[in-house]
Write a protein that holds these residues in place. Structure first.
Motif: not given
Lengths: 294, 331
Positions: A166-171, A173-175, A177-178, A181
């Motif tokens: 989910w962290l890799k693919t969903s919006d 999840g991306r938010a 992870r961003a 970072q």
């Protein structure tokens, strides 16, 4: 040690270790994204277990069905704790960077309030759910495997898999992870960082909602149970490398196996000394964890 | 002694000190003296914690281990060797200081939450070990059951008194010692070094201050005093067990009283204990045993509010208020 006994010890260690890993997932996620150590992590598991117990004792709901309620309830609890209490810290500090100690203290305050509210409401008695499934086993070769423990173990791995996918693919999840970072850059590209924080915190505690329900069939609950689980989760997260999802599962299994073998030589309570000792040694020797980058 | 204090503050400090000294001539019943003794004891413990943690800016939640170990040394030296607790507590404090060096040397390299969690781990290791050890190389530790100090009657030598009053004055004397010691430390090189380490550890190191060395010096003094406090507690209740004297609850009490009052100040921890312990006492007595844990709910809430609104402790807004009343400059 004779091989059959060793096999049993490995089985026990694997099962409980996987569960430790599952319980620690939320702590790792929250730390990875927000750089906050949630001191109340174990207390939230304790609350989830009380909730699952209450649903069983009050409404006769099987804990596994009760999970339909405990998971969203714990998501809400985590969301609210972050949105109403911890977010003030982020607002006070510049650029969403929080001094780690004030966050730890703040969540320590939450820990004190939660543990003792539960103590006030339910008293110090041990509560347990008794369902037939608790003693059911299936056999893998000659080794009996306790079904509820096995379900919890499989769920831990399942949750870790779903979470990392989910962290890799969903919006969202991306938010997340961003944000983990670089908060400032995430804000600049239009990510609603406070919302991401609330959701991350809620997710981290929602996982506890699941494990609370999965644990009660074979684990009785007291108001003071939280701290022990919290500290074990810290051990697991440090072992696996902070913020690493699969590291968390590996760390849990390492701790579980370590405890299972240690308890062959000393009593179970004394075996805790070895877990704490392992924690201290890992922190001093390899603070980035087993799978973490140095 | 309190160079930065305004005249009004000095006057207030003197009034409070005088009040504490003459308190027993106003209140006489044993219960209130007992409560007052506990408040002073917690002030002493919080101030001992503050001696290192407040000044060097690290959060230890394992200080109870020093209290417990020194308490056990004192009680065992009395029961096994017949040594007076007055001497035993010095040995106990010394033992705690040595232990603190062994724990502190590896852990002071760690920062922030890592340091905190490691101190918890060390303290829990010791507590669990004590709880599960009945006999260690011939020394009867009696595990979780704990040790009772045999009653010998009113005897200064045995640190036993029929009345509460002597205990109160002993606690007050200890508090005076730690306040003076902290005030001296604050204005000594050690104090400046510690504050430099708190402000910017790498910067302090670049200036030639060895952070580990000075943190350890402060920690060993802090552990010594914490140990003395633990020995006092064991004598006051004539009983010691791993849970009460070494458990994490005591560490949390010491830390949050300091933090709420104002860590890194001479009087902040005392203010914290004067605010918090009476709350605990009222919660326990007025509402009876029906609300187990109520005072800790309040502690937790006050802690959270303090971290959010007065991150440097309640003493800071209080001093501003006093300065405004006396018309002085607000620092």
């Amino acid at each position: 040690m004779d091989p059959t006994l060793a096999l049993h010890v490995v089985k026990n260690g694997l099962l409980i270790g996987g569960i430790y890993g599952g319980v620690a997932l939320g702590l790792s996620l929250i730390f990875g994204v927000m750089r906050i150590i949630n001191f109340a992590h174990g207390s939230m598991l304790m609350v989830a277990m009380y909730l699952a117990w209450g649903l069983w004792a009050g409404l006769g709901l099987h804990p596994y069905i009760g999970a339909i309620i405990t998971v969203p309830a714990l998501f809400g609890l985590g969301y609210l704790v972050q949105a109403c209490i911890i977010s003030h810290l982020f607002r006070r500090e510049k650029a969403f960077v929080v001094e780690p100690l004030s966050a730890l203290l703040l969540t320590a305050g939450v820990f004190l309030v939660m543990d003792n509210l539960v103590l006030m409401i339910f008293g110090p008695d041990v509560r347990a759910v008794s369902i037939d499934l608790a003693y059911a086993n299936f056999f893998l070769g000659d080794i009996p495997i306790n079904i509820p423990r096995f379900i919890a173990f499989v769920s831990a791995i399942g949750v870790a898999g779903v979470l990392s996918w989910w962290l890799k693919t969903s919006d969202m999840g991306r938010a997340i992870r961003a944000t983990a970072q670089n908060r400032d850059a995430a804000t600049m590209v239009g990510i609603n960082v406070p919302l991401v924080y609330n959701i991350t915190f809620g997710l981290g505690t929602a996982i506890l909602g699941l494990f609370g329900a999965l644990l009660v069939p074979f684990f009785s609950v007291t108001p003071t149970l939280g701290l022990a689980f919290g500290i074990k989760s810290f051990v697991v997260v440090v072992l696996g490398g902070i913020g690493s999802i699969w590291g968390c599962v590996v760390g849990g299994i390492v701790l579980g196996l370590f405890e299972a073998f240690a308890s062959q030589f000393v009593t179970a309570t004394s075996a805790q000394i070895f877990s704490f000792g392992l924690f201290v040694v890992i922190l001093l020797v390899r603070p980035s964890g087993l799978l973490g980058k140095a | 002694m309190f160079g930065s204090a305004t005249t009004l503050e000095r006057a207030l400090i003197l009034i409070v000190a005088a009040f504490l000294v003459f308190l027993p001539s106003i209140v006489r019943d044993p219960y209130h003296i007992h409560t007052a003794t506990m408040i002073v004891y917690f002030s002493f413990m919080a101030a001992s914690w503050n001696f290192v943690c407040g000044y060097v800016g690290q959060l230890s939640l394992g200080h109870s281990v020093f209290s417990g170990v020194a308490g056990y040394v004192t009680v065992l030296m009395f029961t096994q060797m017949g040594l007076s607790p007055w001497i035993g507590m010095l040995f106990g404090g010394f033992f705690a200081a040595v232990l603190s060096l062994a724990i502190g040397f590896p852990t002071f390299r760690l920062k922030g939450p890592y340091f905190t969690l490691t101190t918890i781990a060390f303290a829990e290791i010791m507590r669990i070990w004590f709880e599960n050890t009945d006999n260690f190389i011939g020394i009867p530790l009696k595990g979780s059951e704990g040790l009772v100090v045999p009653l010998v009657g009113d005897s200064f030598w045995a640190f036993q008194f029929n009345e509460k009053l002597p205990y109160y004055y002993i606690a007050l004397a200890l508090l005076a010692i730690i306040v003076i010691a902290t005030a001296i430390m604050e204005r000594s090189k050690l104090g400046y070094y510690l504050k430099a380490i708190r402000g910017d550890r790498d910067g302090a190191e670049a200036l030639g201050i060895n952070p580990t060395k000075y943190s350890l010096i402060a920690l060993s003094i802090s552990a010594f005093f914490t140990g003395i406090g633990g020995a006092f507690f064991a004598q006051f209740f004539r009983y010691i067990n791993p849970e009460r004297n070494m458990g994490i609850d005591l560490s949390i009490d010491m830390a949050i009283m300091s933090i709420i009052g104002g860590q890194g100040t001479v009087l902040g921890p005392i203010l914290g204990s004067f605010i918090l312990h009476p709350i605990a006492e009222v919660a326990r007595t007025s509402l009876g045993g029906s609300f187990l844990g109520l005072h800790l709910v309040i502690y937790g809430a006050v802690l959270a509010l303090t971290v959010l609104y007065f991150p440097q402790g309640i003493i800071v807004p209080l001093r501003k208020l006093l300065a405004r009343i006396s018309g002085g400059d607000v620092k």
